[in-house]
Design a protein around this motif. Structure first.
Motif, PDB file in Angstrom:
ATOM      1  N   ILE A 513       0.835  -1.204   0.000  1.00  0.00           N
ATOM      2  CA  ILE A 513       0.000   0.000   0.000  1.00  0.00           C
ATOM      3  C   ILE A 513       0.869   1.253   0.000  1.00  0.00           C
ATOM      4  O   ILE A 513       0.574   2.243  -0.697  1.00  0.00           O
ATOM      5  CB  ILE A 513      -0.959  -0.007   1.206  1.00  0.00           C
ATOM      6  CG1 ILE A 513      -1.969  -1.152   1.077  1.00  0.00           C
ATOM      7  CG2 ILE A 513      -1.698   1.322   1.323  1.00  0.00           C
ATOM      8  CD1 ILE A 513      -2.879  -1.306   2.279  1.00  0.00           C
ATOM      9  N   LEU A 514       1.959   1.244   0.769  1.00  0.00           N
ATOM     10  CA  LEU A 514       2.877   2.389   0.773  1.00  0.00           C
ATOM     11  C   LEU A 514       3.466   2.615  -0.618  1.00  0.00           C
ATOM     12  O   LEU A 514       3.564   3.761  -1.086  1.00  0.00           O
ATOM     13  CB  LEU A 514       4.000   2.159   1.789  1.00  0.00           C
ATOM     14  CG  LEU A 514       3.611   2.176   3.272  1.00  0.00           C
ATOM     15  CD1 LEU A 514       4.806   1.789   4.126  1.00  0.00           C
ATOM     16  CD2 LEU A 514       3.091   3.548   3.685  1.00  0.00           C
ATOM     17  N   CYS A 515       3.846   1.540  -1.280  1.00  0.00           N
ATOM     18  CA  CYS A 515       4.395   1.664  -2.640  1.00  0.00           C
ATOM     19  C   CYS A 515       3.335   2.194  -3.600  1.00  0.00           C
ATOM     20  O   CYS A 515       3.648   3.003  -4.498  1.00  0.00           O
ATOM     21  CB  CYS A 515       4.924   0.312  -3.119  1.00  0.00           C
ATOM     22  SG  CYS A 515       6.386  -0.264  -2.225  1.00  0.00           S
ATOM     23  N   TRP A 516       2.082   1.747  -3.433  1.00  0.00           N
ATOM     24  CA  TRP A 516       1.002   2.252  -4.283  1.00  0.00           C
ATOM     25  C   TRP A 516       0.801   3.756  -4.073  1.00  0.00           C
ATOM     26  O   TRP A 516       0.667   4.518  -5.049  1.00  0.00           O
ATOM     27  CB  TRP A 516      -0.288   1.494  -3.972  1.00  0.00           C
ATOM     28  CG  TRP A 516      -1.524   2.216  -4.424  1.00  0.00           C
ATOM     29  CD1 TRP A 516      -1.850   2.565  -5.707  1.00  0.00           C
ATOM     30  CD2 TRP A 516      -2.582   2.707  -3.597  1.00  0.00           C
ATOM     31  NE1 TRP A 516      -3.057   3.233  -5.719  1.00  0.00           N
ATOM     32  CE2 TRP A 516      -3.521   3.328  -4.448  1.00  0.00           C
ATOM     33  CE3 TRP A 516      -2.827   2.663  -2.227  1.00  0.00           C
ATOM     34  CZ2 TRP A 516      -4.691   3.921  -3.951  1.00  0.00           C
ATOM     35  CZ3 TRP A 516      -3.985   3.236  -1.734  1.00  0.00           C
ATOM     36  CH2 TRP A 516      -4.900   3.852  -2.594  1.00  0.00           C
ATOM     37  N   LEU A 517       0.781   4.212  -2.817  1.00  0.00           N
ATOM     38  CA  LEU A 517       0.602   5.640  -2.544  1.00  0.00           C
ATOM     39  C   LEU A 517       1.759   6.460  -3.127  1.00  0.00           C
ATOM     40  O   LEU A 517       1.543   7.558  -3.659  1.00  0.00           O
ATOM     41  CB  LEU A 517       0.491   5.876  -1.039  1.00  0.00           C
ATOM     42  CG  LEU A 517      -0.800   5.381  -0.379  1.00  0.00           C
ATOM     43  CD1 LEU A 517      -0.708   5.497   1.130  1.00  0.00           C
ATOM     44  CD2 LEU A 517      -2.005   6.162  -0.898  1.00  0.00           C
ATOM     45  N   ALA A 518       2.971   5.925  -3.040  1.00  0.00           N
ATOM     46  CA  ALA A 518       4.118   6.627  -3.621  1.00  0.00           C
ATOM     47  C   ALA A 518       3.980   6.712  -5.133  1.00  0.00           C
ATOM     48  O   ALA A 518       4.228   7.767  -5.736  1.00  0.00           O
ATOM     49  CB  ALA A 518       5.411   5.914  -3.233  1.00  0.00           C
ATOM     50  N   LEU A 519       3.564   5.600  -5.773  1.00  0.00           N
ATOM     51  CA  LEU A 519       3.374   5.609  -7.226  1.00  0.00           C
ATOM     52  C   LEU A 519       2.249   6.567  -7.614  1.00  0.00           C
ATOM     53  O   LEU A 519       2.341   7.256  -8.640  1.00  0.00           O
ATOM     54  CB  LEU A 519       3.045   4.200  -7.717  1.00  0.00           C
ATOM     55  CG  LEU A 519       2.872   4.037  -9.223  1.00  0.00           C
ATOM     56  CD1 LEU A 519       4.162   4.360  -9.958  1.00  0.00           C
ATOM     57  CD2 LEU A 519       2.405   2.626  -9.570  1.00  0.00           C
ATOM     58  N   LEU A 520       1.213   6.651  -6.799  1.00  0.00           N
ATOM     59  CA  LEU A 520       0.109   7.577  -7.061  1.00  0.00           C
ATOM     60  C   LEU A 520       0.615   9.018  -7.110  1.00  0.00           C
ATOM     61  O   LEU A 520       0.327   9.764  -8.061  1.00  0.00           O
ATOM     62  CB  LEU A 520      -0.952   7.417  -5.971  1.00  0.00           C
ATOM     63  CG  LEU A 520      -2.063   8.468  -5.918  1.00  0.00           C
ATOM     64  CD1 LEU A 520      -2.962   8.338  -7.135  1.00  0.00           C
ATOM     65  CD2 LEU A 520      -2.866   8.335  -4.628  1.00  0.00           C
ATOM     66  N   LEU A 521       1.385   9.435  -6.109  1.00  0.00           N
ATOM     67  CA  LEU A 521       1.905  10.802  -6.076  1.00  0.00           C
ATOM     68  C   LEU A 521       2.872  11.049  -7.227  1.00  0.00           C
ATOM     69  O   LEU A 521       2.851  12.118  -7.858  1.00  0.00           O
ATOM     70  CB  LEU A 521       2.596  11.063  -4.736  1.00  0.00           C
ATOM     71  CG  LEU A 521       1.716  10.934  -3.482  1.00  0.00           C
ATOM     72  CD1 LEU A 521       2.532  11.236  -2.231  1.00  0.00           C
ATOM     73  CD2 LEU A 521       0.510  11.854  -3.552  1.00  0.00           C
ATOM     74  N   VAL A 522       3.717  10.066  -7.510  1.00  0.00           N
ATOM     75  CA  VAL A 522       4.689  10.214  -8.597  1.00  0.00           C
ATOM     76  C   VAL A 522       3.983  10.370  -9.938  1.00  0.00           C
ATOM     77  O   VAL A 522       4.343  11.221 -10.762  1.00  0.00           O
ATOM     78  CB  VAL A 522       5.646   9.002  -8.611  1.00  0.00           C
ATOM     79  CG1 VAL A 522       6.425   8.944  -9.926  1.00  0.00           C
ATOM     80  CG2 VAL A 522       6.610   9.076  -7.439  1.00  0.00           C
ATOM     81  N   ARG A 523       2.933   9.569 -10.182  1.00  0.00           N
ATOM     82  CA  ARG A 523       2.216   9.641 -11.449  1.00  0.00           C
ATOM     83  C   ARG A 523       1.501  10.989 -11.608  1.00  0.00           C
ATOM     84  O   ARG A 523       1.424  11.539 -12.708  1.00  0.00           O
ATOM     85  CB  ARG A 523       1.216   8.504 -11.553  1.00  0.00           C
ATOM     86  CG  ARG A 523       1.814   7.203 -11.966  1.00  0.00           C
ATOM     87  CD  ARG A 523       2.294   7.233 -13.422  1.00  0.00           C
ATOM     88  NE  ARG A 523       2.864   5.962 -13.795  1.00  0.00           N
ATOM     89  CZ  ARG A 523       4.149   5.647 -13.664  1.00  0.00           C
ATOM     90  NH1 ARG A 523       5.009   6.545 -13.196  1.00  0.00           N
ATOM     91  NH2 ARG A 523       4.592   4.452 -14.014  1.00  0.00           N
ATOM     92  N   ILE A 524       0.960  11.520 -10.527  1.00  0.00           N
ATOM     93  CA  ILE A 524       0.306  12.830 -10.602  1.00  0.00           C
ATOM     94  C   ILE A 524       1.321  13.898 -10.981  1.00  0.00           C
ATOM     95  O   ILE A 524       1.046  14.783 -11.805  1.00  0.00           O
ATOM     96  CB  ILE A 524      -0.381  13.162  -9.263  1.00  0.00           C
ATOM     97  CG1 ILE A 524      -1.562  12.215  -9.021  1.00  0.00           C
ATOM     98  CG2 ILE A 524      -0.864  14.605  -9.246  1.00  0.00           C
ATOM     99  CD1 ILE A 524      -2.212  12.381  -7.668  1.00  0.00           C
ATOM    100  N   VAL A 525       2.506  13.821 -10.408  1.00  0.00           N
ATOM    101  CA  VAL A 525       3.567  14.771 -10.763  1.00  0.00           C
ATOM    102  C   VAL A 525       3.917  14.642 -12.246  1.00  0.00           C
ATOM    103  O   VAL A 525       4.030  15.643 -12.970  1.00  0.00           O
ATOM    104  CB  VAL A 525       4.812  14.541  -9.888  1.00  0.00           C
ATOM    105  CG1 VAL A 525       5.984  15.383 -10.389  1.00  0.00           C
ATOM    106  CG2 VAL A 525       4.526  14.880  -8.436  1.00  0.00           C
ATOM    107  N   GLU A 526       4.091  13.413 -12.712  1.00  0.00           N
ATOM    108  CA  GLU A 526       4.514  13.196 -14.100  1.00  0.00           C
ATOM    109  C   GLU A 526       3.444  13.635 -15.101  1.00  0.00           C
ATOM    110  O   GLU A 526       3.757  14.280 -16.113  1.00  0.00           O
ATOM    111  CB  GLU A 526       4.860  11.723 -14.305  1.00  0.00           C
ATOM    112  CG  GLU A 526       6.126  11.284 -13.580  1.00  0.00           C
ATOM    113  CD  GLU A 526       6.470   9.831 -13.823  1.00  0.00           C
ATOM    114  OE1 GLU A 526       7.655   9.494 -13.801  1.00  0.00           O
ATOM    115  OE2 GLU A 526       5.534   9.033 -14.039  1.00  0.00           O
ATOM    116  N   THR A 527       2.186  13.271 -14.852  1.00  0.00           N
ATOM    117  CA  THR A 527       1.133  13.633 -15.795  1.00  0.00           C
ATOM    118  C   THR A 527       0.869  15.135 -15.809  1.00  0.00           C
ATOM    119  O   THR A 527       0.475  15.689 -16.838  1.00  0.00           O
ATOM    120  CB  THR A 527      -0.176  12.889 -15.453  1.00  0.00           C
ATOM    121  OG1 THR A 527      -0.547  13.164 -14.084  1.00  0.00           O
ATOM    122  CG2 THR A 527      -0.009  11.400 -15.629  1.00  0.00           C
TER     123      THR A 527
END
Length: 590
Positions: A513-527
Motif C-alpha cells: 500500500i505504501l508503494c502504491w501511494l508513492a506511485l500515485l503521487l509520482v504519477r500525478i507529478v509526471e502527468t
C-alpha cells in the motif's frame, strides 16, 4: 521601547539591579523626553528567564520572519553557526499533493478518538515520501527522516513508530482507498470510465514458504475457518483460484510458490494486482497468496470497486483474464470489457476470427485494425503491426536456423540418440515449436507450423463487449494497458518494491500500500508536468533547508529557488515554501 536597568542599594551597601520595560514619551511642557515604565521584571538575580524566552518567542510570531530573524541574529551574530543542510524540495511537493488528495484529512479523522500517536499520519507520509525519494527498509526510513530530510511536522521518528503506523494503515486501507479513488475522479478531474487491470508477482529471498492458513474467497486469512470442503473449489494449473467461489479455499501460506512473472519459480512469492486510469494514475492495489492464478482476480477487483464507480466502467485486461466467467462478471450491471485473446489458444472463436478475410484499416502510426463479427454480443478486433511482423519473422528465421543446425545429419544416428536430442529440444520452447517427428522417428522442420506462425506475425486479437466503441478506440484502449506495465516497472525499480524487508503478512500488505501511494503521487507529478519523476526529483532535491544555531536561537532557511524548481511548482500549482522555514529559541541549558 527598551529595557532599563535601575540600581538600588541595600543598607549594607550591596547593589541590587531591577529590570524594567520602558518607553520614552515626549513631555511638551518641559520639552524633554521622559521614560515611562510599562512593565517591571523584578530583580535581575531573581528573573524568570524561561518566561522571558516565551515572551520573546510570542512577540516574534507577530513579525515578518525575515525581520524577526534580523533582530535575533543581530544580538548573537558572533556565535552563529551553520550546522546542517537537508534536501526539502521533494518532500514539499509530495506533501502538497498528499494534502490535495485529502489523505491527511482522512487519516486525521480516523485518528480522532483513538489512543494513537497523533503524528501517525506524518509518519505514514514520511514512509511514502521515502519510497519516492530514497527507498529502503523501515529502519533506514527512520534514519532518513532523522538525519537526511526535512518533513514538516515530523522532526524525528523511530523504526518502532514506523511499524505501528504500518499496522494502522492496513486497518484504514478500505476508507483510504475509497477516498483516493473519489479524489482522483473528482478533484483531479481524471477519467475513471476506463480502468486497466493487471497483476505481477514479487519474490522473497527465503527457502521456505509460509505455513498454510485457511483463507476466504478474497485470499484473506480466516480466523475461524469452516470445515474443509472441496465442493465449489476452483483450481487451475499452477495454483489455487482463491478469488473465486463461495467457499473458503484450502489453506495456503501468503508467501508461497507459484508461477513467477519474474522467472523466479524457485522462490516464494506474493501476487499483486493494480487498477490504473487511462492517464496512468493507480487507483487501487490488491495482494493475494503467491499461488493465486490470474483467471479470477479481475472478478474480485470488479466486486471491490462496484460501489465506487461514477459511471459505466470499461475494464481493460490482458489475455490471462479472458475466461468466460470473467467476461460474464465484467458485464454485470451494464459494464463492458476489452480483453486480449490468446492467438494460440486453439479456441474456435479465435480460429474463426483469424480466418476471416477483409482489409485492414490504418489507425495510427504503425497500427492497423480489422473488425470481425462472430457472435452477436461480442466483437473481435484483429490488430496488426507491420514493424512487429518483420521482427517476428526475423526472430523465427533465427530459431529455425538454430533448429536446423541441431537436427542436421541426425538421420544417421540411432533411434536412442535421436530420442535424447528430441528430449533436449523439448526444453527449448522456441525451437520445439517448429520440430516435427516422422512416423519413423526422424527429426524434421515443421513447415506447416512455420506457415501457421507466419500468419500470426505482428498480430494480436481483442474481445470487446461494447457495441458502440469503434475498432480504433478498442485497439488504442488496449494499447494503453502499457500504463499498468509501466507502473509495475517503476514500482519495482524507482520505488524499490523489492526487496521486501518483512515476513508478516500484514506488514507485507501495508508495504505494498505504501508503494502504491508513492506511485500515485509520482504519477500525478509526471502527468501534470509532462516530465519524468527521475528528472523532477533530481531538480527538487537541490532545494535545501539550512540550519543555523547561535546564542539568539535556531532558525532554518531554504536555499533560493532555481528556474527549474520554480517551473515545477508552477505547473503543479504549489506555492513556494517560505524562505524562513522555522524560528526557535536557543536550546535550554542545564
Amino acid at each position: 521601547m527598551h529595557v532599563r536597568v535601575a540600581t538600588r542599594r541595600n543598607r549594607d551597601g550591596t547593589p541590587v539591579r531591577y529590570l524594567q520595560l520602558t518607553h520614552n514619551e515626549w513631555d511638551p511642557a518641559t520639552k524633554t523626553s521622559r521614560p515611562k515604565v510599562l512593565h517591571s521584571f523584578g530583580r535581575e538575580d531573581q528573573l524568570d528567564r524561561d518566561a522571558i524566552k516565551r515572551l520573546v518567542a510570542s512577540l516574534t510570531r507577530l513579525l515578518d520572519p525575515t525581520t524577526a530573524l534580523a533582530g535575533t541574529t543581530a544580538a548573537g551574530a558572533d556565535g552563529l553557526a551553520f550546522t546542517s543542510s537537508r534536501p526539502v524540495g521533494g518532500t514539499v511537493v509530495l506533501d502538497a499533493l498528499w494534502r490535495r488528495l485529502g489523505i491527511d484529512t482522512v487519516m486525521t479523522r480516523l485518528l480522532t478518538g483513538r489512543k494513537r500517536d497523533p503524528r501517525t499520519e506524518r509518519v505514514l507520509f514520511a514512509l511514502v515520501a521515502n519510497r519516492a525519494l530514497a527507498p529502503g527498509s523501515k529502519l533506514a526510513a527512520a534514519g532518513w527522516v532523522n538525519r537526511r530530510t526535512h518533513i514538516n511536522g515530523l522532526p524525528e521518528t523511530s523504526d518502532d513508530a514506523c511499524y505501528r503506523a504500518m499496522d494502522w494503515l492496513l486497518e484504514i486501507a478500505p476508507d483510504l482507498e475509497r477516498e483516493v479513488f473519489w479524489q482522483v475522479a473528482t478533484l483531479l478531474d481524471h477519467e475513471v470510465d476506463l480502468l486497466f487491470f493487471d497483476t505481477t508477482s514479487t519474490y522473497f529471498q527465503t527457502d521456505e514458504p509460509d505455513p498454510p492458513v485457511a483463507r476466504d474467497t478474497h485470499g484473506r486469512p480466516v480466523p475461524d475457518p469452516p470445515p474443509a470442503t472441496t465442493e465449489g473449489a476452483a483450481t487451475t494449473e499452477g495454483g489455487t483460484d482463491t478469488a473465486a467461489g463461495d467457499t473458503a479455499s484450502e489453506g495456503v501460506g501468503f508467501r508461497t510458490f507459484g508461477k513467477s512473472k519474474d522467472s523466479r519459480d524457485d522462490l516464494p512469492q506474493v501476487v499483486i494486482g493494480m487498477a490504473v486510469t487511462r492517464a496512468g494514475i493507480p487507483v487501487r492495489v490488491w495482494c493475494w497468496p503467491g499461488n493465486t492464478t490470474d483467471s479470477a482476480l479481475i472478478r474480485q477487483a470488479r466486486e471491490d470497486m462496484r460501489d465506487w464507480t461514477l459511471t459505466r466502467v470499461m475494464w481493460v485486461a490482458d489475455r490471462g483474464f479472458s475466461s468466460k466467467e470473467n467476461r460474464r462478471e465484467l458485464r454485470r450491471g451494464g459494464g463492458h470489457y476489452i480483453i486480449g485473446e490468446k492467438l494460440r489458444s486453439g479456441s474456435a472463436e479465435a480460429a474463426a476470427a483469424l480466418s476471416r478475410q477483409g482489409r485492414y484499416q490504418h489507425v495510427r502510426d504503425n497500427l492497423q485494425v480489422k473488425e470481425v463479427r462472430i457472435a452477436e454480443d461480442e466483437r473481435f478486433v484483429i490488430c496488426f503491426n507491420p514493424e512487429q511482423a518483420d521482427r517476428d519473422a526475423a526472430l523465427r528465421e533465427i530459431m529455425i536456423g538454430k533448429l536446423t543446425a541441431l537436427i542436421d545429419g541426425t538421420d544417421t544416428l540411432s533411434a536412442t540418440k535421436r530420442a535424447e536430442l528430441r528430449g533436449r529440444i523439448s526444453t527449448m520452447p522456441g525451437l520445439h515449436r517448429f520440430l516435427r517427428t516422422t512416423p519413423g522417428g526422424l527429426l524434421r522442420i515443421d513447415k506447416k507450423k512455420i506457415a501457421a506462425e507466419a500468419n500470426l506475425d505482428g498480430k494480436y486479437l481483442l474481445r470487446c463487449s461494447d457495441p458502440h466503441l469503434s475498432a480504433e478506440d478498442i485497439a488504442l484502449g488496449y494499447k494503453q494497458l502499457l500504463q499498468v506495465e509501466r507502473g509495475w516497472r517503476d514500482m519495482k525499480t524507482t520505488l524499490e518494491l523489492r526487496p521486501v524487508y518483512h515476513r508478516l503478512e500484514d506488514r507485507i500488505r501495508a508495504h505494498v500500500i505504501l508503494c502504491w501511494l508513492a506511485l500515485l503521487l509520482v504519477r500525478i507529478v509526471e502527468t501534470t508536468t509532462a516530465d519524468t519523476w527521475n528528472r523532477i526529483r533530481e531538480d527538487l532535491q537541490e532545494l535545501h533547508v539550512g540550519t543555523f544555531e547561535g546564542p539568539a536561537g535556531t532558525f532554518r532557511q531554504r536555499t533560493e529557488l532555481t528556474t527549474a524548481q520554480r517551473d515545477i511548482l508552477t505547473k503543479l500549482g504549489i506555492d513556494p515554501p517560505k524562505k524562513i522555514v522555522e524560528l526557535g529559541p536557543p536550546p535550554a541549558t542545564s
